[in-house]
Design a protein around this motif. Structure first.
Motif, PDB file in Angstrom:
ATOM      1  N   VAL A  61      -1.632 -13.792  19.706  1.00 25.83           N
ATOM      2  CA  VAL A  61      -2.017 -12.995  18.536  1.00 25.83           C
ATOM      3  C   VAL A  61      -1.001 -11.907  18.179  1.00 25.83           C
ATOM      4  O   VAL A  61      -1.061 -11.356  17.078  1.00 25.83           O
ATOM      5  N   ILE A  62      -0.064 -11.581  19.063  1.00 20.87           N
ATOM      6  CA  ILE A  62       0.925 -10.532  18.762  1.00 20.87           C
ATOM      7  C   ILE A  62       1.684 -10.813  17.456  1.00 20.87           C
ATOM      8  O   ILE A  62       1.885  -9.902  16.645  1.00 20.87           O
ATOM      9  N   PRO A  63       2.128 -12.061  17.180  1.00 26.63           N
ATOM     10  CA  PRO A  63       2.818 -12.303  15.896  1.00 26.63           C
ATOM     11  C   PRO A  63       1.962 -11.977  14.676  1.00 26.63           C
ATOM     12  O   PRO A  63       2.493 -11.564  13.638  1.00 26.63           O
ATOM     13  N   PHE A  64       0.638 -12.171  14.766  1.00 25.81           N
ATOM     14  CA  PHE A  64      -0.236 -11.827  13.643  1.00 25.81           C
ATOM     15  C   PHE A  64      -0.112 -10.336  13.324  1.00 25.81           C
ATOM     16  O   PHE A  64      -0.110  -9.926  12.164  1.00 25.81           O
ATOM     17  N   PHE A  65      -0.037  -9.531  14.362  1.00 32.19           N
ATOM     18  CA  PHE A  65       0.047  -8.089  14.186  1.00 32.19           C
ATOM     19  C   PHE A  65       1.399  -7.686  13.603  1.00 32.19           C
ATOM     20  O   PHE A  65       1.481  -6.793  12.754  1.00 32.19           O
ATOM     21  N   LEU A  66       2.459  -8.351  14.041  1.00 31.59           N
ATOM     22  CA  LEU A  66       3.810  -7.955  13.649  1.00 31.59           C
ATOM     23  C   LEU A  66       4.266  -8.552  12.324  1.00 31.59           C
ATOM     24  O   LEU A  66       4.999  -7.893  11.561  1.00 31.59           O
ATOM     25  N   LEU A  67       3.864  -9.790  12.022  1.00 26.58           N
ATOM     26  CA  LEU A  67       4.492 -10.525  10.928  1.00 26.58           C
ATOM     27  C   LEU A  67       3.563 -10.886   9.778  1.00 26.58           C
ATOM     28  O   LEU A  67       3.999 -11.515   8.810  1.00 26.58           O
ATOM     29  N   SER A  68       2.281 -10.502   9.856  1.00 25.87           N
ATOM     30  CA  SER A  68       1.348 -10.893   8.798  1.00 25.87           C
ATOM     31  C   SER A  68       1.721 -10.310   7.442  1.00 25.87           C
ATOM     32  O   SER A  68       1.524 -10.953   6.399  1.00 25.87           O
ATOM     33  N   ALA A  69       2.243  -9.078   7.411  1.00 21.80           N
ATOM     34  CA  ALA A  69       2.629  -8.474   6.135  1.00 21.80           C
ATOM     35  C   ALA A  69       3.715  -9.304   5.447  1.00 21.80           C
ATOM     36  O   ALA A  69       3.650  -9.583   4.243  1.00 21.80           O
ATOM     37  N   LEU A  70       4.719  -9.727   6.219  1.00 22.02           N
ATOM     38  CA  LEU A  70       5.781 -10.574   5.664  1.00 22.02           C
ATOM     39  C   LEU A  70       5.220 -11.924   5.222  1.00 22.02           C
ATOM     40  O   LEU A  70       5.585 -12.443   4.160  1.00 22.02           O
ATOM     41  N   ALA A  71       4.309 -12.488   6.032  1.00 19.78           N
ATOM     42  CA  ALA A  71       3.694 -13.775   5.691  1.00 19.78           C
ATOM     43  C   ALA A  71       2.908 -13.676   4.389  1.00 19.78           C
ATOM     44  O   ALA A  71       2.958 -14.584   3.543  1.00 19.78           O
ATOM     45  N   GLY A  72       2.165 -12.581   4.199  1.00 16.83           N
ATOM     46  CA  GLY A  72       1.392 -12.398   2.976  1.00 16.83           C
ATOM     47  C   GLY A  72       2.277 -12.241   1.753  1.00 16.83           C
ATOM     48  O   GLY A  72       2.007 -12.821   0.693  1.00 16.83           O
ATOM     49  N   GLN A  73       3.350 -11.461   1.884  1.00 13.43           N
ATOM     50  CA  GLN A  73       4.294 -11.307   0.769  1.00 13.43           C
ATOM     51  C   GLN A  73       4.893 -12.661   0.390  1.00 13.43           C
ATOM     52  O   GLN A  73       4.963 -13.023  -0.788  1.00 13.43           O
ATOM     53  N   LEU A  74       5.321 -13.400   1.400  1.00 17.86           N
ATOM     54  CA  LEU A  74       5.968 -14.688   1.164  1.00 17.86           C
ATOM     55  C   LEU A  74       5.023 -15.655   0.451  1.00 17.86           C
ATOM     56  O   LEU A  74       5.411 -16.346  -0.506  1.00 17.86           O
ATOM     57  N   ALA A  75       3.760 -15.685   0.879  1.00 12.46           N
ATOM     58  CA  ALA A  75       2.795 -16.616   0.295  1.00 12.46           C
ATOM     59  C   ALA A  75       2.460 -16.268  -1.149  1.00 12.46           C
ATOM     60  O   ALA A  75       2.229 -17.167  -1.966  1.00 12.46           O
ATOM     61  N   ASP A  76       2.429 -14.981  -1.479  1.00 11.66           N
ATOM     62  CA  ASP A  76       2.129 -14.584  -2.855  1.00 11.66           C
ATOM     63  C   ASP A  76       3.340 -14.693  -3.776  1.00 11.66           C
ATOM     64  O   ASP A  76       3.192 -14.839  -4.989  1.00 11.66           O
ATOM     65  N   MET A  77       4.552 -14.608  -3.232  1.00  8.71           N
ATOM     66  CA  MET A  77       5.772 -14.572  -4.043  1.00  8.71           C
ATOM     67  C   MET A  77       6.479 -15.925  -4.143  1.00  8.71           C
ATOM     68  O   MET A  77       7.449 -16.056  -4.879  1.00  8.71           O
ATOM     69  N   ARG A  78       6.052 -16.911  -3.363  1.00 10.28           N
ATOM     70  CA  ARG A  78       6.711 -18.215  -3.360  1.00 10.28           C
ATOM     71  C   ARG A  78       5.664 -19.318  -3.503  1.00 10.28           C
ATOM     72  O   ARG A  78       4.469 -19.085  -3.372  1.00 10.28           O
ATOM     73  N   LEU A 123       3.812 -20.908  23.097  1.00  7.70           N
ATOM     74  CA  LEU A 123       2.558 -20.328  22.623  1.00  7.70           C
ATOM     75  C   LEU A 123       2.826 -19.172  21.654  1.00  7.70           C
ATOM     76  O   LEU A 123       2.175 -19.042  20.618  1.00  7.70           O
ATOM     77  N   PHE A 124       3.813 -18.339  21.986  1.00  6.93           N
ATOM     78  CA  PHE A 124       4.198 -17.238  21.099  1.00  6.93           C
ATOM     79  C   PHE A 124       4.712 -17.789  19.764  1.00  6.93           C
ATOM     80  O   PHE A 124       4.370 -17.276  18.689  1.00  6.93           O
ATOM     81  N   ALA A 125       5.509 -18.849  19.831  1.00  3.58           N
ATOM     82  CA  ALA A 125       6.031 -19.461  18.605  1.00  3.58           C
ATOM     83  C   ALA A 125       4.911 -20.076  17.769  1.00  3.58           C
ATOM     84  O   ALA A 125       4.934 -20.016  16.532  1.00  3.58           O
ATOM     85  N   MET A 126       3.896 -20.665  18.424  1.00  6.88           N
ATOM     86  CA  MET A 126       2.749 -21.183  17.679  1.00  6.88           C
ATOM     87  C   MET A 126       1.970 -20.053  17.033  1.00  6.88           C
ATOM     88  O   MET A 126       1.364 -20.224  15.966  1.00  6.88           O
ATOM     89  N   GLY A 127       1.968 -18.875  17.668  1.00 10.79           N
ATOM     90  CA  GLY A 127       1.361 -17.714  17.034  1.00 10.79           C
ATOM     91  C   GLY A 127       2.086 -17.351  15.748  1.00 10.79           C
ATOM     92  O   GLY A 127       1.453 -17.021  14.733  1.00 10.79           O
ATOM     93  N   ILE A 128       3.428 -17.422  15.767  1.00  8.38           N
ATOM     94  CA  ILE A 128       4.216 -17.173  14.558  1.00  8.38           C
ATOM     95  C   ILE A 128       3.894 -18.222  13.496  1.00  8.38           C
ATOM     96  O   ILE A 128       3.690 -17.899  12.311  1.00  8.38           O
ATOM     97  N   HIS A 129       3.823 -19.473  13.918  1.00  9.22           N
ATOM     98  CA  HIS A 129       3.475 -20.580  13.011  1.00  9.22           C
ATOM     99  C   HIS A 129       2.134 -20.309  12.333  1.00  9.22           C
ATOM    100  O   HIS A 129       1.992 -20.416  11.106  1.00  9.22           O
ATOM    101  N   SER A 130       1.132 -19.927  13.106  1.00 11.67           N
ATOM    102  CA  SER A 130      -0.203 -19.679  12.552  1.00 11.67           C
ATOM    103  C   SER A 130      -0.238 -18.422  11.692  1.00 11.67           C
ATOM    104  O   SER A 130      -1.015 -18.333  10.744  1.00 11.67           O
ATOM    105  N   THR A 131       0.606 -17.432  12.033  1.00 14.31           N
ATOM    106  CA  THR A 131       0.683 -16.208  11.237  1.00 14.31           C
ATOM    107  C   THR A 131       1.108 -16.513   9.806  1.00 14.31           C
ATOM    108  O   THR A 131       0.552 -15.964   8.845  1.00 14.31           O
ATOM    109  N   PHE A 132       2.084 -17.389   9.637  1.00 10.92           N
ATOM    110  CA  PHE A 132       2.579 -17.705   8.302  1.00 10.92           C
ATOM    111  C   PHE A 132       1.691 -18.713   7.575  1.00 10.92           C
ATOM    112  O   PHE A 132       1.658 -18.728   6.341  1.00 10.92           O
ATOM    113  N   PHE A 133       0.971 -19.547   8.324  1.00 16.11           N
ATOM    114  CA  PHE A 133       0.082 -20.521   7.675  1.00 16.11           C
ATOM    115  C   PHE A 133      -1.257 -19.887   7.307  1.00 16.11           C
ATOM    116  O   PHE A 133      -1.883 -20.277   6.318  1.00 16.11           O
ATOM    117  N   GLY A 134      -1.706 -18.892   8.087  1.00 20.16           N
ATOM    118  CA  GLY A 134      -3.028 -18.309   7.892  1.00 20.16           C
ATOM    119  C   GLY A 134      -3.316 -17.795   6.496  1.00 20.16           C
ATOM    120  O   GLY A 134      -4.336 -18.164   5.884  1.00 20.16           O
TER     121      GLY A 134
END
Length: 437
Positions: A61-78, A123-134
């Motif tokens: 879950v650490i990637p969700f905390f660190l990278l969700s803001a970037l993931a949300g921007q990317l999903a709304d802008m692309r 597992l950490f990388a899958m957390g990053i994967h899920s952070t951007f897909f979520g």
């Protein structure tokens, strides 16, 4: 149900549903294969097993905390569909690393010191994967679905997710580690092919530059999103739910082995029952609300969850002791125990109530904000959720460190449901006030 059956066949929904289902299956197949292998094949201490389970949950879950803001921007802008294809291709590479770790773990005890870190990296990388897909899996629904279909679509995504969790959990408990190593790569490949069929979902706003300063972007996103009282209460309610769920998922493997004296297949059965229950709750709340997005049932649902947790804890506390780890019960022996049916029944009740609680809240987040903001709203929710899950994992570790038995930790979790029910009630009141205005 007519809306649900139409959606499941629609090309504007089915590819996303399949992609999400396969991703959730792979997440849980890999994570559970790793955790069950370590708990049953490496450690022989309740405290050590609980700590590793907490560590694995925290790393994910650490990637969700660190990278969700970037993931949300990317999903709304692309274009969300294009992002899905990139994410699912990366999953193939991640599972090649994770599968290698599983294969090494299966080969020889001497390789565990290499295999475990390799699996944790994957597992950490899958957390990053899920952070951007979520953010995408929820934000894309209002873009592809009609207004009256969003609750049904959200319910299907949640139900499908937990059916996939169910399948991944079953497979992780029943197949060998070497077979799991191959299967996770195959499923990632099929998920990539399904992701290529998701219809285009271009941005609903004028694209802006991305803010790569993750801390600043996260603070700004959460602050902006939480300025709406209803969104604030929905996010807090969901976060409490996931903190509670994190504690439960951490506790299941060591509780099954050390309290119930049962095998890893029984630990998988627990996760299966939990997943089935959430799927049932997801569909039941859609029927009760008749397609209307509302928090009306959320307070009662989470109170019911707390009640079933207390009952589950009581059954565990009177469970008869057996001879020792060398006589761990298999599924057939476990289910004929006098207290097995009450135990599984209370666990199912926890999960059904949990599904009824959380599904309307996710639908709320995607329908009560502008479509151009949905991914960032979900991303802000993921940031707060991941923080709550990390707190849940740390809290479980602290309770274990202080010597609180796993069974008694269940009572602490049950009491936490009261706070979640209060937040759900406040959200319903805010919803009524907004309708009256």
């Amino acid at each position: 149900m007519t809306t649900t059956s139409q959606l499941i066949r629609a090309k504007r929904f089915l590819p996303l549903f399949v992609t999400q289902l396969l991703g959730a299956f792979n997440d849980n197949l890999f994570k559970n294969a790793m955790v069950l292998f370590v708990v049953y094949g490496v450690y022989n201490s309740e405290a050590a097993e609980a700590r590793f389970s907490a560590l694995a949950s925290g790393i994910f879950v650490i990637p969700f905390f660190l990278l969700s803001a970037l993931a949300g921007q990317l999903a709304d802008m692309r274009d969300k569909a294009k992002i899905i294809r990139v994410i699912k291709f990366c999953e193939i590479l991640i599972m090649l690393v994770g599968g290698t770790g599983l294969a090494l773990a299966w080969q020889h005890v001497a390789l565990h010191t290499l295999a475990i870190p390799l699996m944790l990296v994957a597992l950490f990388a899958m957390g990053i994967h899920s952070t951007f897909f979520g953010p995408i899996k929820y934000a894309i629904l209002p873009q592809h679905l009609r207004e009256g279909e969003v609750l049904s679509g959200t319910g299907l995504v949640e139900a499908g997710t937990y059916i996939a969790v169910l399948a991944g959990t079953i497979v992780a408990g029943w197949i060998s580690v070497d077979h799991a190593a191959v299967l996770v790569v195959i499923v990632a490949g099929i998920g990539y092919l399904a992701g290529r069929k998701v219809p285009p979902a271009p941005p609903m706003c004028t694209p802006e530059p991305l803010d790569f300063h993750v801390l600043r972007a996260s603070i700004r996103l959460v602050r902006t999103t939480m300025s709406d009282r209803r969104v604030f209460l929905a996010v807090c309610s969901i976060s409490f739910f996931w903190a509670i769920g994190t504690v439960l998922f951490i506790q299941f493997p060591p509780l099954t082995k050390n309290i119930l004296m049962a095998s890893k297949e029984v630990a998988s059965l627990f996760l299966v029952i939990f997943s089935v229950g959430v799927a049932i709750g997801s569909m039941a709340i859609n029927a009760l609300l008749k397609g209307t997005v509302s928090a009306r049932w959320s307070p009662l649902s989470v109170i019911g969850m707390g009640g079933f947790l207390i009952a589950f804890q009581e059954v565990c506390s009177i469970w008869p002791r057996h001879d020792g780890p060398e006589t761990l019960m298999n599924v057939g022996t476990f289910v004929v125990q006098p207290l097995a049916i009450p135990l599984l029944g209370t666990l199912l009740g926890i999960a059904v109530c949990g599904g009824m609680f959380v599904v309307p809240l996710y639908a709320f987040l995607t329908t009560f904000v502008e479509k151009s903001q949905t991914a960032r709203t979900i991303a802000a929710n993921n940031i707060v959720n991941s923080g709550a899950m990390v707190v849940g994992a740390l809290f479980t570790g602290a309770m274990t460190f202080l010597g609180l038995p796993v069974v008694q930790q269940m009572m602490v979790v049950a009491l936490a449901c009261g706070a979640s029910a209060w937040l759900g009630y406040l959200l319903f009141r805010a919803e009524q006030a907004a309708q009256a205005a």
